[in-house]
Enzyme design. Structure first.
Site, PDB file in Angstrom:
ATOM      1  N   ILE A 180       0.840  -1.204   0.000  1.00  0.00           N
ATOM      2  CA  ILE A 180       0.000   0.000   0.000  1.00  0.00           C
ATOM      3  C   ILE A 180       0.874   1.252   0.000  1.00  0.00           C
ATOM      4  O   ILE A 180       0.617   2.201  -0.755  1.00  0.00           O
ATOM      5  CB  ILE A 180      -0.984  -0.033   1.196  1.00  0.00           C
ATOM      6  CG1 ILE A 180      -1.962  -1.208   1.006  1.00  0.00           C
ATOM      7  CG2 ILE A 180      -1.720   1.292   1.343  1.00  0.00           C
ATOM      8  CD1 ILE A 180      -2.986  -1.384   2.098  1.00  0.00           C
ATOM      9  N   HIS A 442       7.788 -10.613 -30.930  1.00  0.00           N
ATOM     10  CA  HIS A 442       8.713  -9.509 -31.170  1.00  0.00           C
ATOM     11  C   HIS A 442       8.031  -8.354 -31.878  1.00  0.00           C
ATOM     12  O   HIS A 442       7.227  -8.599 -32.765  1.00  0.00           O
ATOM     13  CB  HIS A 442       9.878 -10.029 -32.036  1.00  0.00           C
ATOM     14  CG  HIS A 442      10.945  -9.023 -32.247  1.00  0.00           C
ATOM     15  ND1 HIS A 442      11.795  -8.633 -31.238  1.00  0.00           N
ATOM     16  CD2 HIS A 442      11.294  -8.315 -33.338  1.00  0.00           C
ATOM     17  CE1 HIS A 442      12.636  -7.727 -31.707  1.00  0.00           C
ATOM     18  NE2 HIS A 442      12.349  -7.508 -32.971  1.00  0.00           N
TER      19      HIS A 442
HETATM   20  P1  NDP Z   1       2.210  -4.796   4.503  1.00  0.00           P
HETATM   21  O1  NDP Z   1       2.189  -5.726   5.657  1.00  0.00           O
HETATM   22  O2  NDP Z   1       2.487  -5.297   3.142  1.00  0.00           O
HETATM   23  O3  NDP Z   1       3.241  -3.624   4.801  1.00  0.00           O
HETATM   24  C1  NDP Z   1       3.253  -2.931   6.014  1.00  0.00           C
HETATM   25  C2  NDP Z   1       4.477  -2.060   6.015  1.00  0.00           C
HETATM   26  O4  NDP Z   1       4.465  -1.203   7.151  1.00  0.00           O
HETATM   27  C3  NDP Z   1       5.779  -2.852   6.089  1.00  0.00           C
HETATM   28  O5  NDP Z   1       6.712  -2.217   5.257  1.00  0.00           O
HETATM   29  C4  NDP Z   1       6.167  -2.755   7.559  1.00  0.00           C
HETATM   30  O6  NDP Z   1       7.533  -2.814   7.766  1.00  0.00           O
HETATM   31  C5  NDP Z   1       5.666  -1.376   7.882  1.00  0.00           C
HETATM   32  N1  NDP Z   1       5.346  -1.199   9.298  1.00  0.00           N
HETATM   33  C6  NDP Z   1       4.594  -1.989  10.086  1.00  0.00           C
HETATM   34  N2  NDP Z   1       4.498  -1.474  11.338  1.00  0.00           N
HETATM   35  C7  NDP Z   1       5.218  -0.335  11.331  1.00  0.00           C
HETATM   36  C8  NDP Z   1       5.514   0.643  12.300  1.00  0.00           C
HETATM   37  N3  NDP Z   1       5.044   0.539  13.547  1.00  0.00           N
HETATM   38  N4  NDP Z   1       6.283   1.688  11.954  1.00  0.00           N
HETATM   39  C9  NDP Z   1       6.772   1.793  10.694  1.00  0.00           C
HETATM   40  N5  NDP Z   1       6.513   0.903   9.722  1.00  0.00           N
HETATM   41  C10 NDP Z   1       5.750  -0.151  10.039  1.00  0.00           C
HETATM   42  O7  NDP Z   1       0.818  -4.065   4.592  1.00  0.00           O
HETATM   43  P2  NDP Z   1       0.005  -3.161   3.593  1.00  0.00           P
HETATM   44  O8  NDP Z   1      -0.855  -2.379   4.507  1.00  0.00           O
HETATM   45  O9  NDP Z   1       0.868  -2.445   2.630  1.00  0.00           O
HETATM   46  O10 NDP Z   1      -0.857  -4.202   2.790  1.00  0.00           O
HETATM   47  C11 NDP Z   1      -1.630  -5.192   3.473  1.00  0.00           C
HETATM   48  C12 NDP Z   1      -1.885  -6.360   2.571  1.00  0.00           C
HETATM   49  O11 NDP Z   1      -2.867  -6.023   1.630  1.00  0.00           O
HETATM   50  C13 NDP Z   1      -0.698  -6.805   1.737  1.00  0.00           C
HETATM   51  O12 NDP Z   1       0.163  -7.650   2.425  1.00  0.00           O
HETATM   52  C14 NDP Z   1      -1.355  -7.488   0.589  1.00  0.00           C
HETATM   53  O13 NDP Z   1      -1.622  -8.820   0.951  1.00  0.00           O
HETATM   54  C15 NDP Z   1      -2.644  -6.710   0.416  1.00  0.00           C
HETATM   55  N6  NDP Z   1      -2.533  -5.743  -0.691  1.00  0.00           N
HETATM   56  C16 NDP Z   1      -2.347  -6.212  -1.953  1.00  0.00           C
HETATM   57  C17 NDP Z   1      -2.245  -5.344  -3.021  1.00  0.00           C
HETATM   58  C18 NDP Z   1      -2.029  -5.891  -4.391  1.00  0.00           C
HETATM   59  O14 NDP Z   1      -2.278  -7.068  -4.618  1.00  0.00           O
HETATM   60  N7  NDP Z   1      -1.555  -5.093  -5.338  1.00  0.00           N
HETATM   61  C19 NDP Z   1      -2.324  -3.901  -2.842  1.00  0.00           C
HETATM   62  C20 NDP Z   1      -2.504  -3.512  -1.476  1.00  0.00           C
HETATM   63  C21 NDP Z   1      -2.607  -4.401  -0.451  1.00  0.00           C
HETATM   64  P3  NDP Z   1       8.357  -4.211   7.872  1.00  0.00           P
HETATM   65  O15 NDP Z   1       8.599  -4.663   6.464  1.00  0.00           O
HETATM   66  O16 NDP Z   1       9.615  -3.801   8.570  1.00  0.00           O
HETATM   67  O17 NDP Z   1       7.521  -5.130   8.668  1.00  0.00           O
END
Ligand code: NDP
Length: 459
Positions: A180, A442
């Site tokens: 996201i 191609h």
């Molecule tokens: P994700 O779990 O993919 O990403 C969350 C992000 O936030 C990670 O980078 C994480 O870091 C970070 N984070 C978590 N907690 C904190 C914090 N306290 N402080 C700072 N950073 C933090 O979640 P999303 O909300 O992006 O998406 C949720 C799900 O929705 C996805 O996993 C996917 O399955 C689905 N989705 C699919 C899409 C698609 O198919 N195109 C589009 C959008 C959503 P870290 O990596 O260090 O844990």
């Protein structure tokens, strides 16, 4: 045998719940009801995939006049009218919600526009005060965005709020490095917003192939997104007297810089919607992230209660929730126990450029067995002609022992479209030699996927 009001009561009218309800009612002839306390269509249709993708399309027009000029067109730069777009977007979402409701009605599903909670293994309490009984209950309540637990976190918006903004901000800080965060960083940048993105780890898109996520990060920076890794918010406070959600925020980063942003977006993950639902009281086990724990047939610890989709936090993607719904109906209403196949699920991150992926990353595959890696990075013809610095990646990760393609990773415009088709071959067990035997189309970008002859790495 007990007499129930319904064969099936579904809680939640998103992609998974609606599919299960209408197939159980329409094809299996079950007596089905569904409760939804918000809008029909759920996260995907109302506040996720669909409006997001329309915003991706809107944002991609930004560079077109400059590119077109290199092809001999004289096109004015133009400006983006958020209010006009938002009006059309809302109209489209209303249309889609109407379709979801009609699908349920036409299948004979009884709809309750109400919040439902579980009273016991076969009883549902509705916010209207009614109680209904069902032989089987299916929980498909999805999830919602979470804010980190820190002072003034409520000043920031979450992804649900983006679609309702009164105006586009001049500047935005996006926190997170997942799907996201990265998608909205690209969208907002394309729409003309100054974007800063903080990601706390070493590289965005943790879990994806390193080479692919490195290229996405490079390309995001190349386009003008101020992507800062190893960075998080240390402190945030209201920058003006306005302390409501979405007001300007003064942020101090963990590297000590202070800056005011018109908006801060927390894209820091989503949590399953399991609170105040009566689940634990009814004997349904929740996991550490408060997700509903289910077996391979989506059944909970309570025999009559099943759960599908994001609320189970398996693979949180709409098409997976739909598959889980179909497998549930097959298992329960056709007496044909059908486990959900979560293997080799293709997916795409709609960044600019997109990242399409199926199977194992190079790092995951190398940890599992000896591999060969075939990869090529190049400037695509369309934008290279227009002197744009875009780069794309085509990559196959191959098992040395079986020659099967274990993973495919594409970073390119329309990578989501390409990976769907590569996914068919890989799901069928295609080997590298099967790819080689296929003649290239191609000139395309994706022809490289069948013309890579020499491994770039081997373990
Ligand atoms: P994700 O779990 O993919 O990403 C969350 C992000 O936030 C990670 O980078 C994480 O870091 C970070 N984070 C978590 N907690 C904190 C914090 N306290 N402080 C700072 N950073 C933090 O979640 P999303 O909300 O992006 O998406 C949720 C799900 O929705 C996805 O996993 C996917 O399955 C689905 N989705 C699919 C899409 C698609 O198919 N195109 C589009 C959008 C959503 P870290 O990596 O260090 O844990």
């Amino acid at each position: 045998m007990a007499d129930y009001d319904y064969d099936l009561f579904v809680i939640g009218g998103g992609s998974g719940g609606v599919r299960a309800a209408r197939v159980a009612a329409g094809e299996a002839g079950a007596k089905v009801a569904l409760a939804e306390d918000d809008r029909y269509g759920g996260t995907c249709v109302i506040r996720g995939c669909v409006p997001k993708k329309l915003m991706v399309f809107a944002s991609e027009f930004a560079h077109m006049p400059a590119t077109a000029a290199q092809y001999g067109w004289d096109m004015p730069e133009g400006t983006f009218d958020w209010t006009a777009f938002r009006g059309r977007l809302n109209g489209e979402l209303d249309r889609l919600e109407g379709i979801y409701k009609r699908l349920l009605d036409n299948a004979g599903v009884e709809r309750f526009d109400a919040r439902a909670t579980i009273k016991d293994a076969h009883t549902i309490a509705l916010s209207t005060g009614e109680e209904k009984t069902a032989k089987t209950i299916l929980v498909a309540t999805g999830g919602s965005p979470v804010r980190p637990d820190m002072p003034n976190a409520e000043l920031a918006i979450v992804s649900d709020d983006i679609f309702h903004l009164d105006a586009l901000p001049k500047s935005i800080l996006i926190v997170g490095g997942g799907f996201i965060a990265c998608e909205f960083a690209c969208i907002m940048h394309g729409l003309g917003v100054e974007v800063t993105q903080y990601y706390r780890g070493e590289q965005i898109l943790r879990g994806f192939d390193d080479e692919a996520r490195n290229l996405v990060a490079d390309q995001m920076r190349e386009r003008g997104i101020n992507l800062l890794v190893g960075t998080n918010i240390a402190e945030m406070s209201a920058a003006t007297d306005d302390t409501s959600t979405g007001a300007p925020v003064r942020v101090t980063s963990t590297s000590g810089e202070t800056q005011v942003f018109d908006k801060v977006l927390f894209a820091t993950g989503r949590a399953p919607a399991t609170s105040n639902m009566g689940l634990e009281e009814a004997g349904v086990a929740l996991g550490r992230g408060r997700e509903i724990v289910v077996n391979e047939y989506s059944r909970t610890d309570v025999d009559s209660i099943y759960a599908i989709g994001d609320v189970t936090n398996r693979i949180n993607l709409t098409p997976v929730a739909i598959r889980e719904g179909m497998a549930f109906v097959e298992t329960v209403f056709h007496d044909n126990p059908t486990p959900v196949d979560h293997d080799l699920v293709p997916s795409a991150v709609f960044t600019q450029p997109e990242l399409g992926t199926v199977g194992l990353s190079e790092e995951q595959a190398a940890a599992q067995e000896p591999i060969e890696v075939y990869a090529t990075t190049f400037r695509p013809m369309k934008t290279s002609f227009a002197d744009r610095p875009d780069k794309v990646l085509m990559k196959l990760v191959v098992s040395k022992a079986t020659r099967k393609v274990l993973g495919c990773h594409i970073v390119a415009p329309d990578a989501g479209e390409m990976i769907q088709l590569a996914g068919v071959a890989i799901k069928m067990g295609a080997t590298k030699e099967d790819f080689d035997r296929t003649v290239a189309v191609h000139p395309t970008m994706s022809e490289e996927i069948v013309t890579m002859r020499t491994p770039v790495r081997s373990t």
